[in-house]
Scaffold this motif. Structure first.
Motif, PDB file in Angstrom:
ATOM      1  N   SER A  88       0.819  -1.208   0.000  1.00  0.00           N
ATOM      2  CA  SER A  88       0.000   0.000   0.000  1.00  0.00           C
ATOM      3  C   SER A  88       0.854   1.259   0.000  1.00  0.00           C
ATOM      4  CB  SER A  88      -0.912   0.006   1.233  1.00  0.00           C
ATOM      5  OG  SER A  88      -0.135  -0.053   2.421  1.00  0.00           O
ATOM      6  N   SER A  89       2.113   1.159   0.461  1.00  0.00           N
ATOM      7  CA  SER A  89       3.039   2.284   0.413  1.00  0.00           C
ATOM      8  C   SER A  89       4.384   1.751  -0.078  1.00  0.00           C
ATOM      9  CB  SER A  89       3.144   2.946   1.796  1.00  0.00           C
ATOM     10  OG  SER A  89       3.534   2.013   2.788  1.00  0.00           O
ATOM     11  N   SER A  90       5.408   1.944   0.724  1.00  0.00           N
ATOM     12  CA  SER A  90       6.717   1.407   0.370  1.00  0.00           C
ATOM     13  C   SER A  90       6.883   0.029   0.997  1.00  0.00           C
ATOM     14  CB  SER A  90       7.827   2.347   0.852  1.00  0.00           C
ATOM     15  OG  SER A  90       9.088   1.733   0.725  1.00  0.00           O
ATOM     16  N   MET A  91       7.303  -0.928   0.196  1.00  0.00           N
ATOM     17  CA  MET A  91       7.489  -2.278   0.703  1.00  0.00           C
ATOM     18  C   MET A  91       8.540  -2.299   1.800  1.00  0.00           C
ATOM     19  SD  MET A  91       6.704  -5.484   0.606  1.00  0.00           S
ATOM     20  CE  MET A  91       5.767  -5.674  -0.910  1.00  0.00           C
ATOM     21  N   GLN A  92       9.618  -1.538   1.647  1.00  0.00           N
ATOM     22  CA  GLN A  92      10.682  -1.509   2.652  1.00  0.00           C
ATOM     23  C   GLN A  92      10.172  -0.918   3.974  1.00  0.00           C
ATOM     24  OE1 GLN A  92      13.579  -2.965   2.269  1.00  0.00           O
ATOM     25  NE2 GLN A  92      13.091  -3.536   0.150  1.00  0.00           N
ATOM     26  N   GLN A  93       9.349   0.112   3.913  1.00  0.00           N
ATOM     27  CA  GLN A  93       8.813   0.706   5.140  1.00  0.00           C
ATOM     28  C   GLN A  93       7.908  -0.274   5.883  1.00  0.00           C
ATOM     29  OE1 GLN A  93       6.858   4.357   4.084  1.00  0.00           O
ATOM     30  NE2 GLN A  93       8.782   5.452   3.662  1.00  0.00           N
ATOM     31  N   VAL A  94       7.089  -1.000   5.126  1.00  0.00           N
ATOM     32  CA  VAL A  94       6.201  -1.963   5.766  1.00  0.00           C
ATOM     33  C   VAL A  94       7.005  -3.083   6.409  1.00  0.00           C
ATOM     34  CG1 VAL A  94       4.324  -3.595   5.389  1.00  0.00           C
ATOM     35  CG2 VAL A  94       4.343  -1.418   4.170  1.00  0.00           C
TER      36      VAL A  94
ATOM     37  N   LYS B 254      10.132  -2.912   7.464  1.00  0.00           N
ATOM     38  CA  LYS B 254      10.848  -2.366   8.614  1.00  0.00           C
ATOM     39  C   LYS B 254       9.919  -2.207   9.810  1.00  0.00           C
ATOM     40  CE  LYS B 254      13.751   1.541   9.965  1.00  0.00           C
ATOM     41  NZ  LYS B 254      14.372   2.825   9.525  1.00  0.00           N
ATOM     42  N   ARG B 255       8.727  -1.749   9.552  1.00  0.00           N
ATOM     43  CA  ARG B 255       7.770  -1.601  10.643  1.00  0.00           C
ATOM     44  C   ARG B 255       7.417  -2.960  11.237  1.00  0.00           C
ATOM     45  NH1 ARG B 255       1.829   1.437  10.227  1.00  0.00           N
ATOM     46  NH2 ARG B 255       1.234   1.062  12.417  1.00  0.00           N
ATOM     47  N   HIS B 256       7.277  -3.958  10.404  1.00  0.00           N
ATOM     48  CA  HIS B 256       6.981  -5.309  10.886  1.00  0.00           C
ATOM     49  C   HIS B 256       8.121  -5.836  11.749  1.00  0.00           C
ATOM     50  CE1 HIS B 256       7.138  -9.748  10.492  1.00  0.00           C
ATOM     51  NE2 HIS B 256       5.825  -9.652  10.706  1.00  0.00           N
ATOM     52  N   SER B 257       9.345  -5.548  11.347  1.00  0.00           N
ATOM     53  CA  SER B 257      10.502  -6.018  12.119  1.00  0.00           C
ATOM     54  C   SER B 257      10.555  -5.351  13.488  1.00  0.00           C
ATOM     55  CB  SER B 257      11.795  -5.735  11.340  1.00  0.00           C
ATOM     56  OG  SER B 257      11.782  -6.397  10.089  1.00  0.00           O
ATOM     57  N   LEU B 258      10.307  -4.018  13.521  1.00  0.00           N
ATOM     58  CA  LEU B 258      10.324  -3.315  14.803  1.00  0.00           C
ATOM     59  C   LEU B 258       9.185  -3.788  15.705  1.00  0.00           C
ATOM     60  CD1 LEU B 258      11.101   0.330  13.598  1.00  0.00           C
ATOM     61  CD2 LEU B 258      12.635  -1.230  14.810  1.00  0.00           C
ATOM     62  N   GLN B 259       8.037  -4.031  15.126  1.00  0.00           N
ATOM     63  CA  GLN B 259       6.898  -4.492  15.907  1.00  0.00           C
ATOM     64  C   GLN B 259       7.152  -5.881  16.486  1.00  0.00           C
ATOM     65  OE1 GLN B 259       4.325  -2.601  16.543  1.00  0.00           O
ATOM     66  NE2 GLN B 259       3.059  -4.079  17.665  1.00  0.00           N
ATOM     67  N   SER B 260       7.816  -6.708  15.732  1.00  0.00           N
ATOM     68  CA  SER B 260       8.110  -8.055  16.214  1.00  0.00           C
ATOM     69  C   SER B 260       9.176  -8.042  17.293  1.00  0.00           C
ATOM     70  CB  SER B 260       8.577  -8.937  15.041  1.00  0.00           C
ATOM     71  OG  SER B 260       7.585  -8.999  14.040  1.00  0.00           O
ATOM     72  N   GLU B 261      10.125  -7.112  17.173  1.00  0.00           N
ATOM     73  CA  GLU B 261      11.220  -7.055  18.154  1.00  0.00           C
ATOM     74  C   GLU B 261      10.811  -6.349  19.430  1.00  0.00           C
ATOM     75  OE1 GLU B 261      15.926  -5.647  18.312  1.00  0.00           O
ATOM     76  OE2 GLU B 261      14.691  -5.317  16.524  1.00  0.00           O
ATOM     77  N   TYR B 262      10.024  -5.261  19.289  1.00  0.00           N
ATOM     78  CA  TYR B 262       9.578  -4.497  20.455  1.00  0.00           C
ATOM     79  C   TYR B 262       8.055  -4.363  20.408  1.00  0.00           C
ATOM     80  CZ  TYR B 262      14.494  -3.171  20.339  1.00  0.00           C
ATOM     81  OH  TYR B 262      15.867  -3.188  20.299  1.00  0.00           O
ATOM     82  N   PRO B 263       7.337  -5.379  20.764  1.00  0.00           N
ATOM     83  CA  PRO B 263       5.870  -5.297  20.713  1.00  0.00           C
ATOM     84  C   PRO B 263       5.358  -4.273  21.717  1.00  0.00           C
ATOM     85  CG  PRO B 263       6.565  -7.286  21.874  1.00  0.00           C
ATOM     86  CD  PRO B 263       7.807  -6.671  21.288  1.00  0.00           C
ATOM     87  N   GLU B 264       4.320  -3.527  21.300  1.00  0.00           N
ATOM     88  CA  GLU B 264       3.729  -2.515  22.180  1.00  0.00           C
ATOM     89  C   GLU B 264       2.930  -3.185  23.284  1.00  0.00           C
ATOM     90  OE1 GLU B 264       1.413   0.185  19.941  1.00  0.00           O
ATOM     91  OE2 GLU B 264       3.095   0.950  18.745  1.00  0.00           O
ATOM     92  N   LYS B 265       3.126  -2.681  24.486  1.00  0.00           N
ATOM     93  CA  LYS B 265       2.406  -3.193  25.646  1.00  0.00           C
ATOM     94  C   LYS B 265       1.633  -2.056  26.291  1.00  0.00           C
ATOM     95  CE  LYS B 265       5.859  -6.744  26.723  1.00  0.00           C
ATOM     96  NZ  LYS B 265       6.791  -7.277  27.764  1.00  0.00           N
ATOM     97  N   PRO B 266       0.513  -2.359  26.887  1.00  0.00           N
ATOM     98  CA  PRO B 266      -0.222  -1.305  27.591  1.00  0.00           C
ATOM     99  C   PRO B 266       0.629  -0.727  28.714  1.00  0.00           C
ATOM    100  CG  PRO B 266      -1.464  -3.381  27.569  1.00  0.00           C
ATOM    101  CD  PRO B 266      -0.159  -3.654  26.949  1.00  0.00           C
ATOM    102  N   ARG B 267       0.674   0.608  28.781  1.00  0.00           N
ATOM    103  CA  ARG B 267       1.508   1.271  29.791  1.00  0.00           C
ATOM    104  C   ARG B 267       0.891   1.097  31.165  1.00  0.00           C
ATOM    105  NH1 ARG B 267       2.333   5.977  32.582  1.00  0.00           N
ATOM    106  NH2 ARG B 267       0.257   6.717  32.027  1.00  0.00           N
ATOM    107  N   GLN B 268       1.692   0.620  32.096  1.00  0.00           N
ATOM    108  CA  GLN B 268       1.249   0.446  33.463  1.00  0.00           C
ATOM    109  C   GLN B 268       1.419   1.754  34.223  1.00  0.00           C
ATOM    110  OE1 GLN B 268      -0.220  -2.237  34.669  1.00  0.00           O
ATOM    111  NE2 GLN B 268      -0.003  -3.320  32.721  1.00  0.00           N
TER     112      GLN B 268
END
Length: 215
Positions: free
Chosen positions: A59-65, A67-81
């Motif tokens: 839908s945009s740049s393949m490299q950006q998607v 890269k975002r997938h890699s960051l999400q997999s390495e540092y998954p977002e967690k609800p802030r305590q």
């Protein structure tokens, strides 16, 4: 005529397999494009055929998607305590709200059975102080209203006085009004309003002569 359900398994015929792959790939890419457009989603598709040929859609740049997938997999977002300070502050505010709510209910005469004698005396003193303030404020409002009415009365008196002064500047109307206020008759007003008759009458009386026209 109902559509026959196709069994999902590997197609053994190579030609049929390639035809099915081409059709399904185009349909998959079309659905991906619709999903991206309709829902403002960011997505990427990477497909390798059985012969090793690459097909991709983004839908945009393949490299950006990627890269975002890699960051999400390495540092998954967690609800802030919430921090310890935030928890303490929340507990303090909750307790203050509960205390103020109960205090208001006590002021309204509710939930008094759990109060001891000292607390009841303190509540009584607080209510008396509040009542004194209410009475004082009410009295001040009364005084302000009385003062406002007095000022309006003075203003009306001055306007009335000004109207009388304007009427006094006219020739006939103010004299008639003044004479009427003193109890004079309409005949006296007519006599005064005719100076020639008044002068001739006074002269006749002073000389002792008969009135004109008398025998």
């Amino acid at each position: 005529m109902t559509r026959q359900k196709i069994e999902i398994k590997k197609i053994d015929n190579i030609t049929a397999r390639q035809v099915t792959f081409s059709k399904r790939r185009r349909g998959l890419f079309k659905k991906a494009q619709e999903l991206s457009t309709l829902c403002d989603a960011q997505l990427a598709l990477i497909v390798f055929s059985s012969t090793g040929k690459l097909y991709e859609y983004s839908s945009s740049s393949m490299q950006q998607v990627i890269k975002r997938h890699s960051l999400q997999s390495e540092y998954p977002e967690k609800p802030r305590q919430p921090s310890f300070d935030e928890l303490q502050r929340h507990a303090l505010l909750t307790r203050e709200v509960a205390e103020k709510t109960m205090e208001i209910r006590h002021m309204k005469g509710e939930k008094l059975e759990n109060l001891n004698l000292e607390e009841l005396k303190r509540l009584e003193k607080m209510i008396e102080t509040g009542l004194d303030r209410v009475i004082e404020t009410k009295d001040n409002k009364f005084l302000q209203e009385i003062d406002s009415l007095k000022r309006k009365g003075v203003q009306l008196f001055e306007e009335n006085k000004h109207l009388h002064q304007q009427m006094a500047g006219t020739s006939v109307v103010p004299i008639d009004v003044e004479i009427l206020e003193q109890g004079e008759s309409c005949e006296s007003i007519t006599a005064i309003s005719n100076p020639e008759d008044l002068d001739s009458s006074d002269t006749t009386l002073k000389l002792g002569l008969p009135f004109p026209g008398s025998s």
